[in-house]
Each structure stands twice: as structure tokens, then as C-alpha cells.
Design a protein around this motif. Sequence first.
Motif, PDB file in Angstrom:
ATOM      1  N   GLU A  42      32.703  48.889  61.406  1.00 21.22           N
ATOM      2  CA  GLU A  42      32.715  47.841  60.384  1.00 21.22           C
ATOM      3  C   GLU A  42      33.326  48.367  59.094  1.00 21.22           C
ATOM      4  O   GLU A  42      32.963  49.449  58.621  1.00 21.22           O
ATOM      5  CB  GLU A  42      31.296  47.350  60.127  1.00 21.22           C
ATOM      6  N   ILE A  43      34.246  47.596  58.533  1.00 25.36           N
ATOM      7  CA  ILE A  43      34.847  47.894  57.234  1.00 25.36           C
ATOM      8  C   ILE A  43      34.267  46.925  56.216  1.00 25.36           C
ATOM      9  O   ILE A  43      34.313  45.709  56.401  1.00 25.36           O
ATOM     10  CB  ILE A  43      36.379  47.781  57.288  1.00 25.36           C
ATOM     11  N   GLN A  44      33.711  47.470  55.138  1.00 28.89           N
ATOM     12  CA  GLN A  44      33.051  46.676  54.113  1.00 28.89           C
ATOM     13  C   GLN A  44      33.853  46.727  52.820  1.00 28.89           C
ATOM     14  O   GLN A  44      34.337  47.799  52.431  1.00 28.89           O
ATOM     15  CB  GLN A  44      31.631  47.204  53.863  1.00 28.89           C
ATOM     16  N   ALA A  45      33.978  45.578  52.172  1.00 28.91           N
ATOM     17  CA  ALA A  45      34.726  45.486  50.910  1.00 28.91           C
ATOM     18  C   ALA A  45      33.917  44.705  49.895  1.00 28.91           C
ATOM     19  O   ALA A  45      33.162  43.793  50.238  1.00 28.91           O
ATOM     20  CB  ALA A  45      36.080  44.818  51.143  1.00 28.91           C
ATOM     21  N   LEU A  46      34.087  45.090  48.644  1.00 25.46           N
ATOM     22  CA  LEU A  46      33.472  44.376  47.529  1.00 25.46           C
ATOM     23  C   LEU A  46      34.515  44.217  46.437  1.00 25.46           C
ATOM     24  O   LEU A  46      35.055  45.206  45.935  1.00 25.46           O
ATOM     25  CB  LEU A  46      32.252  45.136  46.993  1.00 25.46           C
ATOM     26  N   VAL A  47      34.803  42.972  46.081  1.00 23.33           N
ATOM     27  CA  VAL A  47      35.739  42.642  45.008  1.00 23.33           C
ATOM     28  C   VAL A  47      34.933  41.968  43.902  1.00 23.33           C
ATOM     29  O   VAL A  47      34.402  40.867  44.083  1.00 23.33           O
ATOM     30  CB  VAL A  47      36.874  41.725  45.517  1.00 23.33           C
ATOM     31  N   ALA A  48      34.814  42.635  42.754  1.00 25.44           N
ATOM     32  CA  ALA A  48      33.977  42.139  41.657  1.00 25.44           C
ATOM     33  C   ALA A  48      34.776  42.141  40.364  1.00 25.44           C
ATOM     34  O   ALA A  48      35.643  43.002  40.154  1.00 25.44           O
ATOM     35  CB  ALA A  48      32.737  43.023  41.503  1.00 25.44           C
ATOM     36  N   PRO A  49      34.517  41.189  39.470  1.00 23.64           N
ATOM     37  CA  PRO A  49      35.231  41.167  38.183  1.00 23.64           C
ATOM     38  C   PRO A  49      35.008  42.466  37.412  1.00 23.64           C
ATOM     39  O   PRO A  49      33.901  43.010  37.378  1.00 23.64           O
ATOM     40  CB  PRO A  49      34.611  39.967  37.454  1.00 23.64           C
ATOM     41  N   THR A  50      36.050  42.956  36.800  1.00 27.55           N
ATOM     42  CA  THR A  50      35.972  44.223  36.089  1.00 27.55           C
ATOM     43  C   THR A  50      35.663  44.005  34.617  1.00 27.55           C
ATOM     44  O   THR A  50      35.985  42.958  34.037  1.00 27.55           O
ATOM     45  CB  THR A  50      37.284  44.999  36.235  1.00 27.55           C
ATOM     46  N   THR A  51      35.029  44.987  34.037  1.00 26.55           N
ATOM     47  CA  THR A  51      34.782  44.984  32.597  1.00 26.55           C
ATOM     48  C   THR A  51      35.605  46.057  31.901  1.00 26.55           C
ATOM     49  O   THR A  51      35.426  46.280  30.698  1.00 26.55           O
ATOM     50  CB  THR A  51      33.281  45.241  32.320  1.00 26.55           C
ATOM     51  N   VAL A  67      47.872  47.968  50.533  1.00 26.15           N
ATOM     52  CA  VAL A  67      47.378  46.674  51.009  1.00 26.15           C
ATOM     53  C   VAL A  67      47.120  45.739  49.828  1.00 26.15           C
ATOM     54  O   VAL A  67      47.444  44.538  49.880  1.00 26.15           O
ATOM     55  CB  VAL A  67      46.114  46.874  51.858  1.00 26.15           C
ATOM     56  N   LEU A  68      46.557  46.250  48.748  1.00 24.83           N
ATOM     57  CA  LEU A  68      46.324  45.417  47.567  1.00 24.83           C
ATOM     58  C   LEU A  68      47.632  44.901  46.986  1.00 24.83           C
ATOM     59  O   LEU A  68      47.728  43.727  46.575  1.00 24.83           O
ATOM     60  CB  LEU A  68      45.554  46.222  46.517  1.00 24.83           C
ATOM     61  N   ALA A  69      48.644  45.756  46.948  1.00 26.85           N
ATOM     62  CA  ALA A  69      49.939  45.326  46.420  1.00 26.85           C
ATOM     63  C   ALA A  69      50.558  44.244  47.298  1.00 26.85           C
ATOM     64  O   ALA A  69      51.136  43.265  46.794  1.00 26.85           O
ATOM     65  CB  ALA A  69      50.872  46.532  46.319  1.00 26.85           C
ATOM     66  N   VAL A  70      50.456  44.381  48.628  1.00 25.67           N
ATOM     67  CA  VAL A  70      51.009  43.363  49.531  1.00 25.67           C
ATOM     68  C   VAL A  70      50.245  42.060  49.401  1.00 25.67           C
ATOM     69  O   VAL A  70      50.846  40.967  49.421  1.00 25.67           O
ATOM     70  CB  VAL A  70      50.987  43.890  50.982  1.00 25.67           C
ATOM     71  N   LEU A  71      48.928  42.113  49.237  1.00 23.76           N
ATOM     72  CA  LEU A  71      48.143  40.893  49.066  1.00 23.76           C
ATOM     73  C   LEU A  71      48.534  40.160  47.788  1.00 23.76           C
ATOM     74  O   LEU A  71      48.553  38.918  47.753  1.00 23.76           O
ATOM     75  CB  LEU A  71      46.648  41.233  49.040  1.00 23.76           C
ATOM     76  N   GLU A  72      48.853  40.903  46.749  1.00 20.16           N
ATOM     77  CA  GLU A  72      49.280  40.252  45.502  1.00 20.16           C
ATOM     78  C   GLU A  72      50.686  39.687  45.614  1.00 20.16           C
ATOM     79  O   GLU A  72      50.958  38.571  45.174  1.00 20.16           O
ATOM     80  CB  GLU A  72      49.208  41.265  44.353  1.00 20.16           C
ATOM     81  N   ALA A  73      51.592  40.450  46.227  1.00 22.06           N
ATOM     82  CA  ALA A  73      52.998  40.044  46.268  1.00 22.06           C
ATOM     83  C   ALA A  73      53.265  38.953  47.295  1.00 22.06           C
ATOM     84  O   ALA A  73      54.074  38.051  47.045  1.00 22.06           O
ATOM     85  CB  ALA A  73      53.881  41.260  46.545  1.00 22.06           C
ATOM     86  N   HIS A  74      52.609  39.030  48.444  1.00 16.84           N
ATOM     87  CA  HIS A  74      52.935  38.108  49.546  1.00 16.84           C
ATOM     88  C   HIS A  74      51.774  37.211  49.953  1.00 16.84           C
ATOM     89  O   HIS A  74      51.985  36.272  50.728  1.00 16.84           O
ATOM     90  CB  HIS A  74      53.392  38.901  50.776  1.00 16.84           C
ATOM     91  N   GLY A  75      50.568  37.469  49.438  1.00 17.46           N
ATOM     92  CA  GLY A  75      49.438  36.635  49.812  1.00 17.46           C
ATOM     93  C   GLY A  75      48.907  35.763  48.700  1.00 17.46           C
ATOM     94  O   GLY A  75      47.995  34.966  48.932  1.00 17.46           O
ATOM     95  N   GLY A  76      49.450  35.905  47.502  1.00 21.97           N
ATOM     96  CA  GLY A  76      48.983  35.088  46.399  1.00 21.97           C
ATOM     97  C   GLY A  76      47.649  35.492  45.828  1.00 21.97           C
ATOM     98  O   GLY A  76      47.027  34.734  45.074  1.00 21.97           O
ATOM     99  N   MET A  77      47.155  36.667  46.154  1.00 21.94           N
ATOM    100  CA  MET A  77      45.861  37.136  45.658  1.00 21.94           C
ATOM    101  C   MET A  77      46.034  37.738  44.263  1.00 21.94           C
ATOM    102  O   MET A  77      46.911  38.576  44.064  1.00 21.94           O
ATOM    103  CB  MET A  77      45.270  38.177  46.603  1.00 21.94           C
ATOM    104  N   LYS A  78      45.197  37.317  43.332  1.00 24.38           N
ATOM    105  CA  LYS A  78      45.218  37.848  41.980  1.00 24.38           C
ATOM    106  C   LYS A  78      44.080  38.851  41.825  1.00 24.38           C
ATOM    107  O   LYS A  78      42.922  38.488  41.585  1.00 24.38           O
ATOM    108  CB  LYS A  78      45.092  36.721  40.948  1.00 24.38           C
ATOM    109  N   LEU A  79      44.398  40.137  42.007  1.00 26.49           N
ATOM    110  CA  LEU A  79      43.385  41.186  42.024  1.00 26.49           C
ATOM    111  C   LEU A  79      43.433  42.078  40.796  1.00 26.49           C
ATOM    112  O   LEU A  79      42.711  43.074  40.738  1.00 26.49           O
ATOM    113  CB  LEU A  79      43.562  42.048  43.283  1.00 26.49           C
ATOM    114  N   GLY A  80      44.272  41.749  39.825  1.00 22.60           N
ATOM    115  CA  GLY A  80      44.415  42.610  38.665  1.00 22.60           C
ATOM    116  C   GLY A  80      43.194  42.663  37.773  1.00 22.60           C
ATOM    117  O   GLY A  80      43.050  43.604  36.996  1.00 22.60           O
ATOM    118  N   GLN A  81      42.306  41.666  37.864  1.00 21.94           N
ATOM    119  CA  GLN A  81      41.118  41.611  37.016  1.00 21.94           C
ATOM    120  C   GLN A  81      39.837  41.903  37.792  1.00 21.94           C
ATOM    121  O   GLN A  81      38.740  41.545  37.350  1.00 21.94           O
ATOM    122  CB  GLN A  81      41.013  40.224  36.356  1.00 21.94           C
TER     123      GLN A  81
END
Length: 476
Positions: free
Chosen positions: A310-319, A338-352
Amino acid sequence: MAKFRSSYVCQNCGAITQRWQGKCESCGEWNTIIEEAAALGVGGAAARRGAAGRPFPLEDLAGAARPEPRLITGLAELDRVAGGGFVPGSTTLIGGEPGIGKSTLLIQACAAVARSGGRVVYVSGEESTAQVRLRAARLGLADAPVQLAAHTFVEDIVATLGSGDAPKFVVIDSIQTMWSDAIESAPGTVSQVRGSAQALIRFAKASGTALLIVGHVTKDGQIAGPRVVEHMVDAVFSFEGDGAHAFRLLRAAKNRFGATDEVGVFEMTGGGLDEVPNPSALFLADRDGAANPGAAVFAGVEGARPLLVEIQALVAPTTLGTPRRAVVGWEPSRLAMVLAVLEAHGGMKLGQYDVYLNVAGGLRIMEPAADLAAAAALISSLTGASLPRDAVYFGEIALSGSVRAVAHPGLRLKEAAKLGFAKAFAPPLPRADGEGANIAVQPIGTVATLVALIASSAVETRAARAGAPARSGVTN
């Protein structure tokens, strides 16, 4: 009388310099260069003249090949990594963190070989024979006919091993404690480690003894001492594990008599190391009953063995001004990709958002086929959508956003079906690769397809529960 001239040798990489310096120019380590004496001149090794050589017959490549005989230890996981058993006359170097269980594994192997017949010798340079006996008694191996010794002088060890019947199995724990009076340097230095290893290897080749040598590791997890020792031996094993978990993994970094991609799985218990014939069921045993966002099951392959984890992930707003990226059990560089590809080609906004990724059970994943499972866990955590509990994921993500095929898809699918999984998200597979596996395959051609599937599931779930729109983070 021999004249001695000093040379300066790096204890990390074995590089030789003519003067002392604080930093080794070969490996970049600091304070690892130690002065050692080399005998030269009259009576020295450099002044000796060798005997005239004799011609020897040469053979063709087309000659008859016969399989090497194997010494079976009785520990199936250890024999698997060794290539089906240890070849007589071979030398294996095994390393691992202090306290990981190397001595426990080797005393269990010695006891198993000794009970099957033949002379087995365990030489400890770090513990007394009383300490080894205490460990054997705790493991229930006190009745095994293993011969013990606590000695570090190589010449005496070789003479003792050569007296009587040749041993079938010899363990030296560890090579850093061995020394020879023919070498003018302290025990543990590069010259002593290299010379002691050469003497022991020469004995193993001449007598047909299967020799196992324990080596210390550095703070980076690499086997300490000169790399020339790793070139001299026939196999190099690494015993890995996390002190917080009971699982231990034995990997082969080098093996002249077998594959280097095999892995043996053990579980540390009060009675020693137990073999784990089905590691997938063990790694998935602690999964929660309810489906939670951010958890995806990866169908991997270690050598010839399928392994589900099992691979576990947590994406939480940063301070923080710079988002945090933490990963355990996977390559940080692949997470960044993977994060860069999700932002560039998947429309995911992970910068915050801060991103945390963990491989459950303390396993370390090496293959890129885990890209799709990691991406699914990240998308699930960000959108709040729970992934199906009966689904597995595997596939390599390219920088273009496409999902590429990986090796052994049929093996992964059969293992997933055997453990009760009903669906697999994977790159498009030829029909032949999916035959024989009673599991439905959902083809995922691009990262955008995966994002759309999980995001739509999140929207439907939230609409059914409260009618509220999904959390902002996926853009159309």
C-alpha cells in the motif's frame, strides 16, 4: 631488512595518495585518509622475483556447460537470493545496519546446514563464544553441531579451518575485525581488510568451502571498506529493514551465480527470523477496514516474485513559503517528477500544498512501475475521493503525461486476483498479458485520464452526501 615507506589510504574508497589531506579527492569524504606502511626494498614484496610461467590449455566457448552444485541452507528465502543455494568455493559478502539481524540470520543458516550434515564453523571477531551461545539458545539452536570460535588472527583462522575435514560452510563476523601480521597497519584499515579477505577467499577456493563474510556499513548504507573487496567476492548481499517494523529484506547487489533482482523477505520475531513465503498478504494485513482517501495498492515485482504493497499519500495546505515534500520508501526524485507531471498534464494545482508519501510496512520500492499508484494516491488525497479497496495500480508515467507499459503485467495481475482484488488500473495491455488472471483491467493511457476518473468519483460522492462542490485543486 625491509625498508618501509608510508602511503596514505582512504578508508572509504581505498584511494592511495602520497601525502595526507583532509578530503579524499576520489570519493569526497572528509577525515578518512590514514597513514599506512608498505614494505619495499630488500626483503620487501616488491623485490621478490616471480617464477617463470608455464603455458596452460585454452578452451572454446562451445564447450559443454555443467550446472554448479549448490549448498542448500534450508532457509528458502536465503537460498532464493543466493540463486538456489550457495556454490561450494564461493565467497559472499553480506552487509546491513547494526542490529538489523545479520548475526541472527547467519547463525540460523549455520544451524540448518550443520543439522543436514557436514562441518560448519562460525568465527566471531566481535562477540565471545558465550555471547554466540546465548543467541543460539534464545533461538532454540543450542543443539545444532556448529563449531564456534572467537578469533581475529587470519593466519590462525585459516590454519584451524584447514585442519581435519574441510568445512562446508564458514561464517566470518566481521571482516573489519580480522588482521594479519604480514600487513603493517591497524585492524579495520583498508590494507588489513583487503589482505584478510584475500587470504580467506584463497582458502575457500582451494577447499571448496562456502564462505560468508559480514561487512560493516557506512552512514550512507554502503558496505564499508575498499570497493576492491566487493570485486573479489562472488556475491554481495544487503540486509535491509526499518527498526520500527518487523520486516527484513535481503537483496543481492551482485551475484555471479544467480540473478541480482531477487529479494528474500523475513519477519523478526522473538524466536528469530521467520521466512515470509507470501509477503503481499503480510504487507496488506494492516489495511483499515474502511476505504480512506490517499491510499492505493501497488502491484509490484521484485525479481521473479510479485509483491503488493500500500502506498499512502497526504496532501495538505501549507503554511510555509515553500511547500514541504517528504517521502519514505520511494525515490524523492520520482515523487518530484510525478508532481510536476500532475501539474503540467493533469491540471493539479499542488504549489500551495505540502505532500507526504509513505510506503506502508517499511518496504523500499525501486521500480518506476509505482508511478501510477503514487499518482492515484496523491490525486485521491487532494480531491478527498476514496479509491476502490479492490483495485490495484501499476504503470510508469512519462514526462509527456502518458502511462507506459511495465514488465511482467501478467504476474502482477495474477497475484492481485489471488489476494481478492477485482480491478486493476494499468497501461493498455496486449490481450496475451492479461490471460489467466481473473481480474478486470481498466486501461489508463494518460495522467489526465486518471485525474478525470478520480475527480469524477469525488464529485459524485460529495453530491450524494451533501450536494457540495468538490474542493478546489483540479482545474478543467
